[in-house]
Structures are given as C-alpha cells and as structure tokens.
Design an enzyme around this catalytic site. Structure first.
Site, short mmCIF file in Angstrom:
data_model
loop_
_atom_site.label_atom_id
_atom_site.label_comp_id
_atom_site.label_asym_id
_atom_site.label_seq_id
_atom_site.Cartn_x
_atom_site.Cartn_y
_atom_site.Cartn_z
N HIS A 22 -8.57 -0.43 7.06
CA HIS A 22 -8.27 -0.42 5.62
C HIS A 22 -9.52 -0.79 4.82
O HIS A 22 -9.80 -1.98 4.65
CB HIS A 22 -7.16 -1.42 5.31
N GLU A 31 -9.93 -0.72 1.75
CA GLU A 31 -9.52 -1.42 0.52
C GLU A 31 -9.28 -2.90 0.76
O GLU A 31 -9.14 -3.67 -0.18
CB GLU A 31 -8.30 -0.73 -0.09
N CYS A 89 -6.14 4.92 7.38
CA CYS A 89 -5.08 4.34 8.23
C CYS A 89 -4.08 5.41 8.65
O CYS A 89 -4.42 6.31 9.40
CB CYS A 89 -4.40 3.17 7.53
#
Lengths: 195, 253
Positions: A175, A177, A77
């Site tokens: 992202h 994650e 990001c």
C-alpha cells in the site's frame, strides 16, 4: 495533470486520494468510461475480495476498459491481483494483463502478511531514488508469483512479485498510500512516468 | 523480511489526546493529529487511537477527527473504543481508518466479528482482548478490564480468529501500568496457537521489555502509550536497539 482513481466496490479509494493530496495532486474518483479514458494517469486501487470486485468491474464493462487503457495505469494491492490472469481467491478469473497466477500463501507463517517488509530486486523507474533498504506496508493473504513482468520482489514465506509491469501497466502489492515516505516516493515516481 | 511493529496508542476524549503528553517541541500536546504526525515521522509503524468517550455526540467528533488523521498521516492506523455496530465501523472506515478494533461488543455479540469480517474484510477487524489472571486462569475482562466474563482468554482468542478477526490486540490488565514488562508467557501461548498476528500490550517500561515480548512473547507487534508520550522511550532509539539485538525492524530512511 489529470489523475483518475477508478471507483469501484473496494476500499482504500479515500486513503489513496489523501495520499495524492499530500503530494499536491487532486485526483478525480470515477467509474465513468469517458472520464477514465481521458486521464493522464489512472490508479486502480483495491482492498477487498477478488471475485466480488471482478463481478462489479464486469457488470460495468470496466474490465475491458481497463485492459484497453493506453496511459500509465497503477494497480495497488487487490488492484495488482486483479490485473493478473487468475486468483485462487474464490477461483476468480481476472483481467489477464499480467500473465501471472495469484496464489494463497501457504500457512508456514502468519497469514495475512501484515506489516512492513523490504522491497528488493527492483528494476523499474517506479523505484528510482529509493534507499537500498526500503520498507513498504503489506496486508495480504494472496500473492502474485514471480514472472517475466516482475519488477520487484519481497520475501514472505516465499519470494513473490512485490511489483509488476507490462507496457503501460504498473502494479504494487503493498500500500503506497500507507507506506510513509517510501510510499509517497513510489507514487511520485509513477506520476513522473512519461505518458 | 517482515518486521516487528512498534505501535504507540493515543487515548482520545472529545477529539483531544488525554493522559499527560510531554512531547518536546509540540505546541499543542492535546492535538491528536499533531502527535500522530510526530510519531509517524519518528518511525512508528502504525498508530492506535482509543476513544474513551461514549456519547453519540462525541462519536461525531471522532469521525471528524479520523478524517483529519487520515488526511495527514501516511502510515496505517486503527480506531477503537465503544464500537458497537456495522454503522459505527462503516463511518470510521469511510472516514479513512485502516482498521477498527472491537472489544466488549465482540464479547457481548460474537457474531459481530463474522459480520464485520464479511462486510469489510478480516484485514480491518482487530479484536482487542483485555485479560486478567484470576484464580489460576486467564480470563477475558470487559468494560475497560473491570468486569470479568466467563471466557478463558485462549479459547476466546481462538474463537475470534475462527470468526474472522484479522488481528488480536492482547492487553494484560495485570501488567498494564506496571512498567514491569509484557505478559510474555500468555502472549507466546496465544501467538503460537493462532495464525493471525498478535499485538502485545500492557507493561512496557524499558527497551528490553520490547525485545523480550518479540523473543519470548513471540509477539508480531508491541503497543505502548505513556512511555512514548512521556518520551521515556524514543521510537528511533528503540528501533536501533532492537536492530542491534537482531530483531527485524523498519528504520525509516
């Protein structure tokens, strides 16, 4: 396998840690040069504002350190944007690892782009084994232009670099994650890149 | 193409899920973490956790819960309910929440939106607006939609955007619980005026209602609670239906 997440004044360090834990990896979170340099894999996360983040990195000489790393490095990001030449966000000079400019989305659609979008034109082991239609989660108002380092594209208002790669440096605008199974797969692929 | 998001909302009290939850195969329907994991596996795009408790003691329970959710769940989630201060927000974000949502506190002190946006970034600041149609006007309500304010809903939506909100969660109190569909006219009006995403909430009763709120309501995302909890609408079926209607949605491989 030593995985180090670079600690700086940007959010999502905790979320990236949790995501790695779910893959059975326990990362170190550090801003100490020796710890970062000794890692097998380095993750450079980021949520926040470019100029503030760059100032923090420079004050600690982390800017030079990151550029000189030889092991696989993964920017996420804001991490991706900071690895580019320059960002329109508060007119910030960035690390210059990727010879790419970071620009603000024109306001043709809602900005930030918030939500799940497809990741296309993939050409990197980072995306090995992903299904043809793979979605990742985005939250961003700035994007990296398409360049020779582009290894995947996403279309929002215009096509932009969903991922970049040069030498040992990899980066993803979305992202991983927070991108469900697809995100976990990408993280796993990064940790499988030959050191 | 950016997809439309489907967002289940879980009400939390003392660290447990409230409202009847009827999930097949879930041993402890009161465990928010297990429920959230199930929704994530089904293809929910985000989750919202609304804490309906208020005391300081129970706040600590919420922070602990947020840590557990963040450790377990691989999709983004928002935490809201009774958030008053920077300290509240900071503890929830540090615990792993991706976004926080503020409601009454923003009405009471609009400057809070600016402060949170500059401190943590607009991307994590969701302003929840509860609206009700009163004497021909859409009026912002607070305290769970019970107390009217002097604010017109559209003016307030524009103001929160200007102050740095990253997203609006618009709940129509007139539609909430009716299962008769979302407040599409108002949602469309706000969504078209604003440059930030709008989540439609209140009134979902069937799959067509989601289609309508994305088409007529121009919503960027749609939120619902009981119809998901009771299994009346299953997320994979809903997404397949929306896809056949040419709404861009994420189908988890």
């Amino acid at each position: 396998m030593r995985v180090v997440i670079i600690k700086y004044n940007a959010g999502n360090v905790q979320s990236v840690t949790y995501a790695l834990n779910r893959l059975g990896v326990v990362p170190l979170i550090s801003n100490e040069p020796e710890v970062i340099k000794s890692a097998d894999y380095v993750i450079f996360p980021g949520v926040g504002e470019a100029s503030t983040a760059m100032r923090y990195l420079k004050e600690r000489n982390l800017d030079r350190l990151i550029k000189d790393l030889k092991q696989p490095v993964f920017g996420v990001c804001l991490g991706l944007q900071l690895m580019c030449n320059h960002s329109e966000e508060n007119n910030t000079n960035c690390l210059g690892i990727f010879d790419v400019a970071v620009k603000r989305f024109p306001k043709d659609l809602k900005v930030p782009q918030m939500g799940w979008n497809t990741i296309e034109e993939r050409s990197s082991p980072l995306f090995d084994g992903l299904p043809p239609e793979a979605y990742v989660y985005y939250v961003h108002s700035f994007y990296a232009e398409i360049s020779t380092s582009t290894i995947a594209q996403t279309n929002y208002i215009l096509p932009f670099s969903a991922a970049l790669q040069k030498d040992n440096f990899y980066a993803l605008q979305a992202h991983p994650e927070k991108s469900g199974k697809v995100g976990e797969h990408i993280l796993k692929n990064f940790l499988n890149i030959k050191n | 193409m950016l997809t439309k998001r489907i967002i289940p909302c879980l009400d939390i009290k003392e660290g447990r899920t409230v409202k009847g939850v009827n999930f097949v195969g879930l041993r402890d329907a009161g465990d928010p973490v297990a429920l959230a994991a199930q929704y994530a596996a089904q293809g929910a795009d985000e989750l919202v956790f609304l804490d309906i408790t208020a005391t300081v003691e129970e706040r600590k329970t919420l922070v602990e819960l947020v840590k557990k959710i963040a450790a377990e769940i691989n999709i983004p989630f928002t935490v809201g309910g009774g958030i008053q201060s920077i300290a509240d927000v900071s503890s929830l974000l540090n615990a792993g929440a991706d976004k926080i949502s503020i409601n009454s506190a923003a009405v009471k002190n609009p400057e809070l939106i600016n402060t949170l946006a500059s401190e943590f970034g607009s991307q994590c600041v969701v302003v929840a607006i509860d609206t009700r149609f009163v004497k021909g006007k859409h009026i912002v309500h607070v305290r769970g939609g019970r107390t009217p304010t002097a604010l017109r809903t559209i003016c307030w939506a524009l103001e929160v955007q200007k102050r740095g909100a990253g997203e609006i969660l618009l709940t129509s109190m007139d539609h909430d619980g009716t299962k008769a569909g979302f407040a599409n006219a108002l949602t469309a009006q706000i969504s078209e005026k604003l440059s930030i995403p709008v989540i439609a909430s209140g009134g979902a009763g069937n799959m067509e209602h989601f289609l309508h709120t994305f088409q007529a309501g121009k919503a960027d995302a749609a939120l619902a609670a009981s119809i998901f909890h009771f299994g009346e609408i299953k997320i994979p079926e809903l997404k397949h239906y929306l896809k056949t209607q040419n709404i861009p949605v994420r189908i988890e491989p």
